[in-house]
Scaffold this motif. Structure first.
Motif, short mmCIF file in Angstrom:
data_model
loop_
_atom_site.label_atom_id
_atom_site.label_comp_id
_atom_site.label_asym_id
_atom_site.label_seq_id
_atom_site.Cartn_x
_atom_site.Cartn_y
_atom_site.Cartn_z
N PRO A 1 0.31 -1.16 -0.16
CA PRO A 1 0.34 0.09 -0.06
C PRO A 1 0.74 1.45 -0.03
O PRO A 1 0.08 2.28 -0.35
N ARG A 2 1.72 1.35 0.77
CA ARG A 2 2.54 2.39 1.24
C ARG A 2 3.65 2.90 -0.25
O ARG A 2 4.04 4.42 -0.83
N ASP A 3 3.67 1.69 -1.62
CA ASP A 3 4.19 2.19 -2.31
C ASP A 3 3.77 2.40 -2.89
O ASP A 3 3.67 3.04 -4.20
N VAL A 4 2.17 1.85 -3.68
CA VAL A 4 1.50 1.91 -4.08
C VAL A 4 0.73 2.87 -4.39
O VAL A 4 0.73 3.88 -5.60
N LEU A 5 0.32 3.85 -3.38
CA LEU A 5 -0.66 4.74 -3.01
C LEU A 5 0.10 5.68 -3.07
O LEU A 5 0.37 6.14 -2.01
N THR A 6 0.31 6.34 -4.18
CA THR A 6 1.66 7.90 -3.87
C THR A 6 0.31 9.27 -4.46
O THR A 6 -0.83 8.34 -4.80
N VAL A 7 0.95 10.16 -3.72
CA VAL A 7 0.52 11.18 -4.07
C VAL A 7 0.54 11.04 -5.90
O VAL A 7 -0.63 11.83 -7.04
N GLU A 8 1.70 11.15 -6.76
CA GLU A 8 1.26 10.83 -8.18
C GLU A 8 0.18 9.84 -8.89
O GLU A 8 -0.91 10.12 -9.94
N ARG A 9 0.37 8.64 -8.00
CA ARG A 9 -0.16 7.82 -8.84
C ARG A 9 -1.95 8.10 -9.06
O ARG A 9 -2.87 7.71 -9.34
N ILE A 10 -2.30 8.49 -7.72
CA ILE A 10 -3.89 8.71 -7.05
C ILE A 10 -4.35 10.03 -7.99
O ILE A 10 -5.34 9.75 -8.30
N ARG A 11 -3.59 11.02 -8.38
CA ARG A 11 -3.50 12.10 -8.99
C ARG A 11 -3.92 11.55 -10.78
O ARG A 11 -4.74 11.77 -11.29
N ASP A 12 -3.10 11.30 -11.30
CA ASP A 12 -3.16 10.35 -12.54
C ASP A 12 -3.91 9.36 -12.31
O ASP A 12 -5.23 9.33 -13.55
N VAL A 13 -4.32 8.22 -11.62
CA VAL A 13 -4.93 7.38 -11.97
C VAL A 13 -6.82 7.78 -11.59
O VAL A 13 -8.03 7.19 -12.17
N PHE A 14 -7.01 9.02 -10.50
CA PHE A 14 -8.18 8.91 -9.85
C PHE A 14 -8.72 10.60 -9.87
O PHE A 14 -9.93 10.97 -9.84
N GLY A 15 -7.72 10.92 -10.70
CA GLY A 15 -7.71 12.68 -11.30
C GLY A 15 -8.20 13.14 -9.81
O GLY A 15 -9.28 14.63 -9.70
N VAL A 16 -7.36 13.11 -8.47
CA VAL A 16 -7.75 13.84 -7.12
C VAL A 16 -6.42 14.38 -6.62
O VAL A 16 -5.59 13.04 -6.67
#
Length: 272
Positions: A219-234
């Motif tokens: 979780p801590r490796d996958v759930l990054t600020v950049e990835r959440i912004r890119d995938v979910f748009g938030v």
């Protein structure tokens, strides 16, 4: 027991829903699958369960193609809780859970006291024993969802697949249900909407985007600020905890990915 997808793809309505997805879940692991609506989570769950057959690639259950196993054999090893599973029959809550014993019944193995004991334990586990006599259609959506979990537990699988299991549940029952599942001696694959639930309960997380697997890890490796912004748009802020966990705080103001990307796709199509 190990469950694996090897380069699976699936199409519907003339479009690609899943594209070359490979992942595996090891015995005793809790794997979460996250992604925005339309990313392919439910389709992937249906392939992993054997309900649908991939267009290409294969799903393996302990190294054996799941399509080569009989439905009874698969049902004794793997249980699926779908988002929407209803019945037109007039059955009680207990009878709904008793359906989980179906893979074990036959002419030479009729219903027994052991089956009663297993169903009783499943009802207790989801805090529904006091409603066992209620008719299905008189129950709330949350109560029905808890019974779907109980039915799956009564099936006594080695692997439990959950497609957005906390739908219709209040926050207390959401946490309670995921904690219950986490404490079972089971391999679990769960498609989840709540990223904090995924961070809290999952050993690893698979991130789906537009039918593809774009990340897989802790979780801590996958759930990054950049990835959440890119995938979910938030936009989010992430607090990392000493025990290795993380907590996500959402910031308003971003447009969902499907709305952001639609104009870009249209422009790209026009320009080719």
């Amino acid at each position: 027991m190990r469950l694996a997808a090897s380069r699976v793809s699936w199409s519907a309505g003339g479009g690609d829903i899943l594209k070359d997805v490979s992942l595996s879940v090891e015995a005793g692991e809790f794997l979460g699958i996250i992604g925005p609506n339309g990313s392919g989570k439910t389709s992937l769950m249906s392939l992993l369960s054997g309900i649908r057959k991939p267009r290409s690639g294969e799903v393996l259950l302990d190294g054996v193609p799941i399509g080569a196993l009989g439905r009874r054999t698969v049902a004794q090893r793997l249980a699926l809780v779908e988002q929407q599973a209803e019945t037109g029959e007039r059955i009680t809550a207990r009878q709904a859970v008793e359906l989980g014993r179906t893979p074990y019944l036959g002419p030479l193995s009729p219903w027994s006291p052991d089956d009663d004991r297993i169903v009783d334990a499943a009802l207790d586990n989801v805090d529904m024993a006091d409603l066992a006599g209620r008719i299905w259609h008189t129950l709330s959506g949350g109560e029905r969802q808890r019974l779907h979990i109980a039915r799956a537990l009564a099936q006594q699988p080695r692997i439990l697949l959950l497609d957005e299991p906390t739908n219709h549940l209040d926050i207390g029952h959401q946490i309670g249900l995921l904690d219950l599942v986490r404490r079972q001696d089971l391999t679990v694959v769960a498609a989840l909407h709540d990223l904090n639930h995924a961070a809290m309960f999952c050993d690893r997380i698979a991130v789906m985007q537009a039918g593809r697997l774009v990340a897989l890890g802790r979780p801590r490796d996958v759930l990054t600020v950049e990835r959440i912004r890119d995938v979910f748009g938030v936009d989010v802020a992430i607090e990392h905890e000493p025990d290795g966990g993380c907590h996500i705080r959402f910031r308003p103001g971003r447009t969902p990915p499907e709305r952001r990307t639609a104009p870009a796709v249209a422009l790209a199509t026009t320009g080719t």
